[in-house]
Design a protein around this motif. Structure first.
Motif, PDB file in Angstrom:
ATOM      1  N   LEU A   1       0.836  -1.194   0.000  1.00 11.52           N
ATOM      2  CA  LEU A   1       0.000   0.000   0.000  1.00 11.52           C
ATOM      3  C   LEU A   1       0.873   1.247   0.000  1.00 11.52           C
ATOM      4  O   LEU A   1       1.800   1.358   0.806  1.00 11.52           O
ATOM      5  CB  LEU A   1      -0.910   0.030   1.231  1.00 11.52           C
ATOM      6  N   GLY A   2       0.582   2.187  -0.877  1.00  8.86           N
ATOM      7  CA  GLY A   2       1.243   3.483  -0.842  1.00  8.86           C
ATOM      8  C   GLY A   2       0.538   4.408   0.133  1.00  8.86           C
ATOM      9  O   GLY A   2      -0.577   4.134   0.586  1.00  8.86           O
ATOM     10  N   VAL A   3       1.189   5.522   0.461  1.00  6.77           N
ATOM     11  CA  VAL A   3       0.627   6.499   1.397  1.00  6.77           C
ATOM     12  C   VAL A   3       0.670   7.878   0.749  1.00  6.77           C
ATOM     13  O   VAL A   3       1.736   8.347   0.335  1.00  6.77           O
ATOM     14  CB  VAL A   3       1.397   6.536   2.730  1.00  6.77           C
ATOM     15  N   ILE A   4      -0.485   8.514   0.656  1.00  6.25           N
ATOM     16  CA  ILE A   4      -0.597   9.906   0.225  1.00  6.25           C
ATOM     17  C   ILE A   4      -1.028  10.710   1.445  1.00  6.25           C
ATOM     18  O   ILE A   4      -2.120  10.482   1.978  1.00  6.25           O
ATOM     19  CB  ILE A   4      -1.618  10.074  -0.912  1.00  6.25           C
ATOM     20  N   GLN A   5      -0.184  11.612   1.904  1.00  7.00           N
ATOM     21  CA  GLN A   5      -0.487  12.363   3.121  1.00  7.00           C
ATOM     22  C   GLN A   5      -1.167  13.687   2.795  1.00  7.00           C
ATOM     23  O   GLN A   5      -0.703  14.449   1.952  1.00  7.00           O
ATOM     24  CB  GLN A   5       0.785  12.631   3.927  1.00  7.00           C
ATOM     25  N   ASP A   6      -2.261  13.953   3.453  1.00  6.48           N
ATOM     26  CA  ASP A   6      -2.982  15.221   3.329  1.00  6.48           C
ATOM     27  C   ASP A   6      -2.227  16.296   4.106  1.00  6.48           C
ATOM     28  O   ASP A   6      -1.941  16.125   5.305  1.00  6.48           O
ATOM     29  CB  ASP A   6      -4.392  15.039   3.905  1.00  6.48           C
ATOM     30  N   VAL A   7      -1.869  17.394   3.442  1.00  8.65           N
ATOM     31  CA  VAL A   7      -1.133  18.478   4.094  1.00  8.65           C
ATOM     32  C   VAL A   7      -1.840  19.805   3.838  1.00  8.65           C
ATOM     33  O   VAL A   7      -2.533  19.977   2.834  1.00  8.65           O
ATOM     34  CB  VAL A   7       0.332  18.561   3.611  1.00  8.65           C
ATOM     35  N   VAL A   8      -1.651  20.753   4.766  1.00  5.48           N
ATOM     36  CA  VAL A   8      -2.323  22.050   4.709  1.00  5.48           C
ATOM     37  C   VAL A   8      -1.261  23.138   4.709  1.00  5.48           C
ATOM     38  O   VAL A   8      -0.601  23.371   5.725  1.00  5.48           O
ATOM     39  CB  VAL A   8      -3.271  22.244   5.909  1.00  5.48           C
TER      40      VAL A   8
ATOM     41  N   ASP B   1       4.439   8.542  -0.254  1.00  4.83           N
ATOM     42  CA  ASP B   1       4.478   8.421  -1.706  1.00  4.83           C
ATOM     43  C   ASP B   1       3.795   9.568  -2.426  1.00  4.83           C
ATOM     44  O   ASP B   1       3.802   9.607  -3.661  1.00  4.83           O
ATOM     45  CB  ASP B   1       3.809   7.107  -2.111  1.00  4.83           C
ATOM     46  N   GLY B   2       3.212  10.469  -1.683  1.00  2.00           N
ATOM     47  CA  GLY B   2       2.561  11.607  -2.310  1.00  2.00           C
ATOM     48  C   GLY B   2       1.906  12.486  -1.276  1.00  2.00           C
ATOM     49  O   GLY B   2       1.786  12.130  -0.097  1.00  2.00           O
ATOM     50  N   LEU B   3       1.477  13.654  -1.734  1.00  2.00           N
ATOM     51  CA  LEU B   3       0.821  14.629  -0.866  1.00  2.00           C
ATOM     52  C   LEU B   3      -0.466  15.102  -1.518  1.00  2.00           C
ATOM     53  O   LEU B   3      -0.514  15.333  -2.731  1.00  2.00           O
ATOM     54  CB  LEU B   3       1.727  15.837  -0.616  1.00  2.00           C
ATOM     55  N   ARG B   4      -1.491  15.221  -0.717  1.00  2.00           N
ATOM     56  CA  ARG B   4      -2.717  15.878  -1.134  1.00  2.00           C
ATOM     57  C   ARG B   4      -2.674  17.289  -0.558  1.00  2.00           C
ATOM     58  O   ARG B   4      -2.574  17.473   0.658  1.00  2.00           O
ATOM     59  CB  ARG B   4      -3.932  15.094  -0.623  1.00  2.00           C
ATOM     60  N   LEU B   5      -2.721  18.298  -1.404  1.00  2.00           N
ATOM     61  CA  LEU B   5      -2.533  19.690  -1.015  1.00  2.00           C
ATOM     62  C   LEU B   5      -3.886  20.338  -0.787  1.00  2.00           C
ATOM     63  O   LEU B   5      -4.672  20.529  -1.730  1.00  2.00           O
ATOM     64  CB  LEU B   5      -1.753  20.440  -2.103  1.00  2.00           C
ATOM     65  N   ASP B   6      -4.166  20.697   0.442  1.00  2.00           N
ATOM     66  CA  ASP B   6      -5.476  21.219   0.809  1.00  2.00           C
ATOM     67  C   ASP B   6      -5.719  22.603   0.205  1.00  2.00           C
ATOM     68  O   ASP B   6      -4.851  23.481   0.258  1.00  2.00           O
ATOM     69  CB  ASP B   6      -5.570  21.305   2.342  1.00  2.00           C
TER      70      ASP B   6
ATOM     71  N   LEU C   1       1.699  14.539  -6.401  1.00  2.00           N
ATOM     72  CA  LEU C   1       1.108  15.744  -5.826  1.00  2.00           C
ATOM     73  C   LEU C   1      -0.303  15.911  -6.374  1.00  2.00           C
ATOM     74  O   LEU C   1      -0.492  16.016  -7.587  1.00  2.00           O
ATOM     75  CB  LEU C   1       1.941  16.985  -6.170  1.00  2.00           C
ATOM     76  N   ILE C   2      -1.283  15.936  -5.459  1.00  2.00           N
ATOM     77  CA  ILE C   2      -2.691  16.064  -5.832  1.00  2.00           C
ATOM     78  C   ILE C   2      -3.249  17.324  -5.168  1.00  2.00           C
ATOM     79  O   ILE C   2      -3.153  17.481  -3.953  1.00  2.00           O
ATOM     80  CB  ILE C   2      -3.505  14.847  -5.380  1.00  2.00           C
TER      81      ILE C   2
END
Length: 603
Positions: A180-187, A245-250, A284-285
């Motif tokens: 499983l990859g991990v995409i972390q939500d960041v603000v 493995d990635g970031l979700r950009l709030d 990057l999302i």
């Protein structure tokens, strides 16, 4: 080697002293406003509690780049050695966004214990489900014990009640060991209202740039170079020290930046460079409802170069089709506006519904079309997510409005769409627990302001404010915890099987992960309540109505036909049948049809 852990950028300070494990040390600054301690003994390998005395203020403040806040956001910082952990993910080579399925979760409510270590115990459930990425809501340090995490004030620290940074490393490692990859939500667009002491050190905030949450971040004013570096270094930290493995950009619309090169371009450049160094994909999302393709188009044509964005248009069109709601921003997609299934058909074939057309809700035109040939996987879609559930007055899920059969229709629609699907925790079994907005500010004035602000927000929307739970009431948080015992119910197991089989279908039929919108064609009957669309040789049929319907099985594209040789590859109900060249679809049902010779999955 000199210990640089306590160096700090503080252009506002006239004098600065470091308190480290109870001892006070003078600090000296450079021309670039970086301060370094004087006479600091060798503390290599020593865990240090520390803070800074600014000018004549007797109160020590935490480090803006603090890696731990064991006593909360108002307490001293604590050092953390990210290199001490022995990773076991050497065989992990990463996962690209294209073709993937994302699972969004909130650490505090995903399990009864609400910790990162407890979440590890549920990862096998996600492996069995078949998802590729987990996407935790923000885990940065925020005020109070419980909350959504979007009011973080220490971006470099992992929220201590979740287990702190070492627990986060264990969590990511456990994900990778399971594939499983991990995409972390960041603000990065604002800081929370409590514990935000960055303004005492330097110009981190920009009062001239206002967001929905207060002052924006100083990305383009005086001394903004170091603020931008603060953002970028944080992103690199997640990918390097924590192996994400990635970031979700709030809410990237609130990253107000007037410089020639936008902060998102800088971020994309640095993340892609780090990806090359690490030898694995980094994604990057953006979270955005601007419908602005420049977010994810190439910098060579004037874009920002991100990998993708959340697509609200798909959610809204799907939600209206499943529920018939037409309030608020749903009005643009509803039958009352002359759309309904027409809106869903446009989203499936164009990506955006609002691509320059009038939005009656916004009372203006909105968005622009996707460029020709854009890969549809760049749009991350959902029928439920933390925002769309949690920002309803009662935080109610679709399961409260729709029967399980209709939830399975939504699952089929999303999983067979040309986009990147994302589930919200518990969606896979139709969880009935709400996901409400909760917080735990210990300061009475802030607690009251948060509660009243929530009521005022929904009052402006014309909703019944008596239904709005108090975010500061601990019961609001407790109600939002997943109830894993629900899985014991047969109808929940049936829905879980639907999601599992649909993800498996994506793995066995390349048509479902092809990225081109040009290959998607749609037909619908608004009066009868059905919609069908094609992905190559596969025909997906969704009956949103509460009546049995008959839908023609025909492929109207040039390169293939299977009028009399179709078979059902997947169905949400056993009563789906093929009679001649048509499918009989019972109420609230969906199915996938394909040529003879393929396998069959019937949930």
């Amino acid at each position: 080697m000199r210990d640089t852990r306590f160096d700090i950028w503080a252009p506002y300070a006239k004098s600065l002293r470091l308190i480290a494990n109870g001892e006070t040390y003078a600090m000296r600054h450079s021309d670039e406003h970086w301060w370094r301690p004087v006479g600091l003994p060798d503390l290599t390998g020593v865990e240090v509690d520390y803070g800074y005395l600014i000018d004549d203020d007797p109160h020590p403040y935490p480090d803006p780049r603090s890696r731990r806040q064991p006593a909360g956001v108002h307490g001293l910082s604590r050092t953390f050695d990210a290199d001490a952990y022995e990773w076991q993910d050497d065989n992990w080579r990463g996962r690209q966004l294209a073709g993937s399925v994302i699972y969004e979760l909130h650490i505090g409510t995903f399990t009864p214990d609400g910790t990162l270590d407890a979440a590890i115990d549920k990862l096998d459930h996600l492996v069995d489900l078949g998802v590729d990425f987990v996407e935790p809501l923000p885990v940065n340090a925020f005020n109070g014990d419980v909350g959504w995490g979007y009011d973080g004030v220490y971006w470099y620290a992992v929220h201590e009640p979740y287990g702190g940074p070492a627990a986060y490393q264990r969590f990511v490692d456990a994900c990778h060991q399971r594939g499983l990859g991990v995409i972390q939500d960041v603000v990065y667009n604002h800081l929370g209202p409590a514990g935000n002491y960055l303004g005492k050190y330097g110009p981190y905030n920009a009062s001239r740039h206002q967001t929905d949450w207060g002052d924006g971040i100083n990305l383009d004013g005086f001394d903004s170079d170091q603020v931008r570096r603060y953002v970028i270094d944080n992103a690199l930290m997640w990918c390097t020290d924590f192996h994400v493995d990635g970031l979700r950009l709030d809410a990237v619309h609130a990253l107000i930046d007037t410089r020639a090169k936008h902060i998102l371009e800088d971020l994309a450049d640095e993340i892609h460079a780090r990806s090359a160094f690490l030898g694995r994909p980094l994604t990057l999302i953006a979270e955005s409802d601007m419908n602005a393709p420049r977010l994810f188009t190439s910098q060579s044509v004037g874009g920002y170069g991100l990998d993708g964005q959340w697509s609200d248009d798909f959610h809204h069109a799907a939600h209206v089709s499943l529920t018939r709601e037409s309030d608020g921003y749903y009005e643009d997609f509803a039958e009352t506006a002359g759309h309904g299934l027409e809106a869903l058909a446009k989203v499936l074939t164009h990506g955006f519904f609002h691509d320059g057309e009038l939005s009656t809700f916004r009372r203006r035109h909105h968005g622009r079309p996707l460029p020709p040939g854009i890969n549809a996987w760049r749009l991350v879609v959902s029928t439920q997510n933390h925002d769309q559930i949690g920002n309803r007055a009662r935080g109610d899920r679709l399961a409260e409005t729709c029967p399980v059969e209709q939830l399975a229709v939504g699952a089929t629609l999303m999983m067979c769409s040309p986009f990147t699907p994302m589930l919200f925790m518990g969606e896979e079994w139709g969880a009935t627990t709400p996901f409400q907005f909760f917080s735990s500010h210990p300061e009475p004035e802030l607690a009251e302001a948060t509660s009243n602000g929530r009521i005022d927000e929904f009052a402006r929307m014309g909703w019944d404010v008596s239904q709005v739970p108090d975010p500061q009431d601990i019961e609001t948080f407790r109600r939002s915890r997943l109830d894993w015992m629900e899985l014991d119910a047969p109808e929940r197991q049936h829905l879980l099987s639907c999601y599992r089989d649909l993800i498996k279908l994506r793995r066995t039929h390349p048509e479902l992960t092809t990225p081109w919108l040009r290959d998607v064609s749609v037909k619908f009957d608004a009066d009868a309540g059905w919609l069908t669309f094609w992905r190559g040789d596969l025909q997906i049929v969704c009956n949103f109505s509460n009546a049995t319907v008959t839908v023609p099985l025909d492929v109207d594209v040039a390169w293939t036909t299977y009028r009399e040789s179709a078979q059902c590859l997947f169905a949400t109900q056993d009563a789906v049948t093929i009679v001649g060249d048509a499918a009989t679809m019972p109420p609230h049902s969906a199915a996938v049809f394909g040529p003879l010779g393929e396998g069959t999955l019937t949930a």
